[in-house]
Scaffold this motif. Sequence first.
Motif, PDB file in Angstrom:
ATOM      1  N   THR A  98      34.952   1.152  28.933  1.00 35.69           N
ATOM      2  CA  THR A  98      35.371   2.435  30.186  1.00 35.69           C
ATOM      3  C   THR A  98      35.987   4.020  30.080  1.00 35.69           C
ATOM      4  O   THR A  98      36.591   4.266  28.264  1.00 35.69           O
ATOM      5  N   LEU A  99      35.108   4.662  30.013  1.00 34.90           N
ATOM      6  CA  LEU A  99      34.996   6.676  29.129  1.00 34.90           C
ATOM      7  C   LEU A  99      36.357   6.543  29.342  1.00 34.90           C
ATOM      8  O   LEU A  99      37.477   6.345  30.042  1.00 34.90           O
ATOM      9  N   ALA A 100      36.762   7.652  28.792  1.00 31.86           N
ATOM     10  CA  ALA A 100      37.804   9.219  28.583  1.00 31.86           C
ATOM     11  C   ALA A 100      37.928   9.501  29.713  1.00 31.86           C
ATOM     12  O   ALA A 100      37.041   9.601  30.319  1.00 31.86           O
ATOM     13  N   GLY A 101      39.291   9.829  29.937  1.00 38.03           N
ATOM     14  CA  GLY A 101      39.403  10.087  31.491  1.00 38.03           C
ATOM     15  C   GLY A 101      39.301   9.411  32.776  1.00 38.03           C
ATOM     16  O   GLY A 101      39.188  10.125  33.862  1.00 38.03           O
ATOM     17  N   HIS A 102      38.342   7.918  32.953  1.00 35.91           N
ATOM     18  CA  HIS A 102      38.143   7.697  34.285  1.00 35.91           C
ATOM     19  C   HIS A 102      39.186   6.112  33.361  1.00 35.91           C
ATOM     20  O   HIS A 102      39.181   5.909  32.897  1.00 35.91           O
ATOM     21  N   THR A 103      38.956   6.047  35.023  1.00 35.98           N
ATOM     22  CA  THR A 103      39.929   4.640  35.819  1.00 35.98           C
ATOM     23  C   THR A 103      38.879   3.220  36.420  1.00 35.98           C
ATOM     24  O   THR A 103      38.700   4.008  36.838  1.00 35.98           O
ATOM     25  N   LYS A 104      39.291   2.256  35.848  1.00 38.17           N
ATOM     26  CA  LYS A 104      39.069   1.043  36.629  1.00 38.17           C
ATOM     27  C   LYS A 104      40.215   0.751  37.849  1.00 38.17           C
ATOM     28  O   LYS A 104      40.845   0.004  37.086  1.00 38.17           O
ATOM     29  N   GLY A 105      39.684   0.066  38.611  1.00 37.87           N
ATOM     30  CA  GLY A 105      40.821  -1.295  39.887  1.00 37.87           C
ATOM     31  C   GLY A 105      41.225  -0.284  41.068  1.00 37.87           C
ATOM     32  O   GLY A 105      40.314   0.602  41.442  1.00 37.87           O
ATOM     33  N   LYS A 106      41.855  -0.939  42.022  1.00 36.92           N
ATOM     34  CA  LYS A 106      41.894  -0.382  43.201  1.00 36.92           C
ATOM     35  C   LYS A 106      43.607   0.103  43.107  1.00 36.92           C
ATOM     36  O   LYS A 106      44.333  -0.611  42.715  1.00 36.92           O
ATOM     37  N   PRO A 107      43.440   2.418  43.421  1.00 32.64           N
ATOM     38  CA  PRO A 107      44.473   2.222  43.139  1.00 32.64           C
ATOM     39  C   PRO A 107      45.862   1.805  43.561  1.00 32.64           C
ATOM     40  O   PRO A 107      47.088   1.587  43.535  1.00 32.64           O
ATOM     41  N   ALA A 108      45.570   1.085  45.536  1.00 31.12           N
ATOM     42  CA  ALA A 108      46.638   0.596  45.966  1.00 31.12           C
ATOM     43  C   ALA A 108      47.518  -0.642  44.724  1.00 31.12           C
ATOM     44  O   ALA A 108      48.499  -1.323  44.940  1.00 31.12           O
ATOM     45  N   TYR A 109      46.716  -1.341  44.415  1.00 35.62           N
ATOM     46  CA  TYR A 109      47.167  -2.394  42.578  1.00 35.62           C
ATOM     47  C   TYR A 109      47.307  -2.147  41.696  1.00 35.62           C
ATOM     48  O   TYR A 109      47.348  -2.502  40.986  1.00 35.62           O
ATOM     49  N   MET A 110      47.766  -0.639  41.532  1.00 40.70           N
ATOM     50  CA  MET A 110      47.032   0.011  39.572  1.00 40.70           C
ATOM     51  C   MET A 110      48.904  -0.315  39.173  1.00 40.70           C
ATOM     52  O   MET A 110      49.574   0.739  40.177  1.00 40.70           O
ATOM     53  N   PRO A 111      48.844  -0.521  38.273  1.00 35.66           N
ATOM     54  CA  PRO A 111      50.425  -0.102  37.695  1.00 35.66           C
ATOM     55  C   PRO A 111      50.184   1.662  37.073  1.00 35.66           C
ATOM     56  O   PRO A 111      48.722   2.136  37.032  1.00 35.66           O
ATOM     57  N   PRO A 112      51.401   2.198  36.227  1.00 32.36           N
ATOM     58  CA  PRO A 112      51.463   3.238  36.445  1.00 32.36           C
ATOM     59  C   PRO A 112      50.642   3.437  35.040  1.00 32.36           C
ATOM     60  O   PRO A 112      49.656   4.319  34.516  1.00 32.36           O
ATOM     61  N   GLU A 113      50.158   2.513  33.773  1.00 31.03           N
ATOM     62  CA  GLU A 113      49.632   2.990  33.028  1.00 31.03           C
ATOM     63  C   GLU A 113      48.726   2.870  32.992  1.00 31.03           C
ATOM     64  O   GLU A 113      47.757   3.164  32.290  1.00 31.03           O
ATOM     65  N   GLN A 114      47.589   2.199  33.945  1.00 33.40           N
ATOM     66  CA  GLN A 114      46.218   2.151  34.415  1.00 33.40           C
ATOM     67  C   GLN A 114      46.200   4.126  35.045  1.00 33.40           C
ATOM     68  O   GLN A 114      44.929   3.974  34.539  1.00 33.40           O
ATOM     69  N   VAL A 115      46.650   4.435  35.542  1.00 35.59           N
ATOM     70  CA  VAL A 115      46.522   5.272  36.687  1.00 35.59           C
ATOM     71  C   VAL A 115      46.425   6.116  35.596  1.00 35.59           C
ATOM     72  O   VAL A 115      45.333   7.088  35.643  1.00 35.59           O
ATOM     73  N   THR A 116      46.748   6.318  34.657  1.00 36.71           N
ATOM     74  CA  THR A 116      47.325   8.070  34.003  1.00 36.71           C
ATOM     75  C   THR A 116      46.011   7.434  32.317  1.00 36.71           C
ATOM     76  O   THR A 116      46.245   7.923  31.363  1.00 36.71           O
ATOM     77  N   GLY A 117      45.674   6.193  32.337  1.00 31.64           N
ATOM     78  CA  GLY A 117      44.740   5.626  31.229  1.00 31.64           C
ATOM     79  C   GLY A 117      45.412   5.494  29.804  1.00 31.64           C
ATOM     80  O   GLY A 117      44.646   5.665  28.887  1.00 31.64           O
ATOM     81  N   GLY A 118      46.474   4.501  29.489  1.00 30.56           N
ATOM     82  CA  GLY A 118      47.196   4.200  29.036  1.00 30.56           C
ATOM     83  C   GLY A 118      46.719   3.076  28.205  1.00 30.56           C
ATOM     84  O   GLY A 118      45.615   2.175  29.296  1.00 30.56           O
ATOM     85  N   ASN A 119      47.442   2.327  27.384  1.00 27.55           N
ATOM     86  CA  ASN A 119      47.056   1.400  27.611  1.00 27.55           C
ATOM     87  C   ASN A 119      47.918  -0.300  28.348  1.00 27.55           C
ATOM     88  O   ASN A 119      48.681   0.249  28.713  1.00 27.55           O
ATOM     89  N   LEU A 120      46.809  -0.724  28.206  1.00 25.25           N
ATOM     90  CA  LEU A 120      47.223  -2.044  29.229  1.00 25.25           C
ATOM     91  C   LEU A 120      47.294  -3.619  28.401  1.00 25.25           C
ATOM     92  O   LEU A 120      46.623  -3.645  27.359  1.00 25.25           O
ATOM     93  N   ASP A 121      48.383  -4.911  28.899  1.00 23.80           N
ATOM     94  CA  ASP A 121      48.603  -6.196  28.411  1.00 23.80           C
ATOM     95  C   ASP A 121      49.157  -6.466  29.620  1.00 23.80           C
ATOM     96  O   ASP A 121      48.637  -6.335  30.984  1.00 23.80           O
TER      97      ASP A 121
END
Length: 504
Positions: A159-182
Amino acid sequence: MGEVWEATATGDGGFARRVAIKRLSAEHEQSASLARMFLDEARTASRLHHANILSILDYGVVEGVPYQVLEYVDGVDAERLRRRGLEVGEDFPPELALHVCAEVAHALQYAHEAKDGAGQPLEIVHRDVSPSNILVSWTGDVKLADFGIALARDRQERTLAGHTKGKPAYMPPEQVTGGNLDGRSDLFALGCVLHALLTGHSPLAGEDRMADLLAGKELEPSDAIPEDVRDLIARAVRRARHQRFQSAAEFAEATGKLLAARSGRAGRALLSDWMARVRAKEEARARPVSGWAGAFLEVEQLLGGVAAPTSGSAAGGSVTPPPRSEPRPQRRWGPWLAVLALGGMAAVVRPWRLGLEAAPPLPAVRLVSAPVPAPPTPEQDVAAPEERLPTDPEPAPKPDAAPRAQEPPTKRPARAPSPPAHRGSGTLTVGGEGALRAVVIIDGERRGHAPLLIELPLGEHVLELKTPDGHLLGPERIQLTEFHTPAAPLRWVVPLAQGASGTR
């Protein structure tokens, strides 16, 4: 992004197995990025062998177009599960929602702990846990599907920097802001799924919910949900990861305890009984049932919304798509009549292209769905008129045709894709901690506050942000295309440091 076919794999001694074939749709065949994503999905899913994960049986490339052979599930996805019940007067009780989410949690625990052949962790994060990616069979099986954007240690497409993937209604905040995921990021999404199964919408539904969450205000589950289940959801969707369930196994144990306390019966028995009642009522109402295609017809990112055939369609007849406004080049199907390797057995796969003068007699494969834009999330879903598809006449039998050893598949009513709600438009999302509560200005017009999801006409637009402290970000020129859908929008994510720095 793709299209899915129902097929029959055949072999010596009368061997036959129903499978599904997934391949990139014609308009995406030349995309190197999507081809890498498709291969990543196949590689990731092929290493996961679990009762609650949809199995991939084979992968290959024909004429430069990759395909996957998948396990066939006769059922529907969780997004439509509750809706189908309500349509026939069957409420979807909390016990069933708890069971479905417990099964998905078992699948996630296995995926999060999966290792490669050398014993090294694969570091898998699904990133797209949502109702449309959870398949439920009519007999009560629950399968987690679509690892198309899953993170994995050896993933090729990044995933390119500054981009996110997924469905906004089910994204955790760290995914929306481009943070690390686990793995805990997937559990946030699963908590949203549980909420949606009980209420019909995610707790993130609403323009300001994610903005409030990023600002430190916790999500509050609906008061319509029983208190014990509401407490479980509230813990799963906490903003801070260390306050959520720390593993999918812990989530599954909590849901299992609640289910046991609320019902003395096993969750699978409750679910299969409920599914049987729904199907019986649907058949009694003589409404065409799409269960034969449900497992893949309803996978969100691939197939989109559908509409039942109208009374003018002949039940069981072949179906042709609506006439295209522009001619498309004929695809050569010769290579697709080849023999595919399926677990060491021969699998004769005969793709059948719809829309030709006449379909070949006794096809071994039926098109489950033509490629359509990915559907909007439930929160942005807009009703679209249903289309009626005319049926093709049955091809006349050839007197000199040799008899086939394979029994023809039972003809079932097909469902046609609904037209997009907005033609000539694309979807843009604006977010990131640096854009929180900023005024979004598009083409010189104020359009709301970030985070924001909005549909705009295709083409170039000028985007600016005015932060709460008066700083101006932009102008930024963006280009919207028909590929920017509600499920895969064009995203402008502003990091916190950039938002604080002012005008660029």
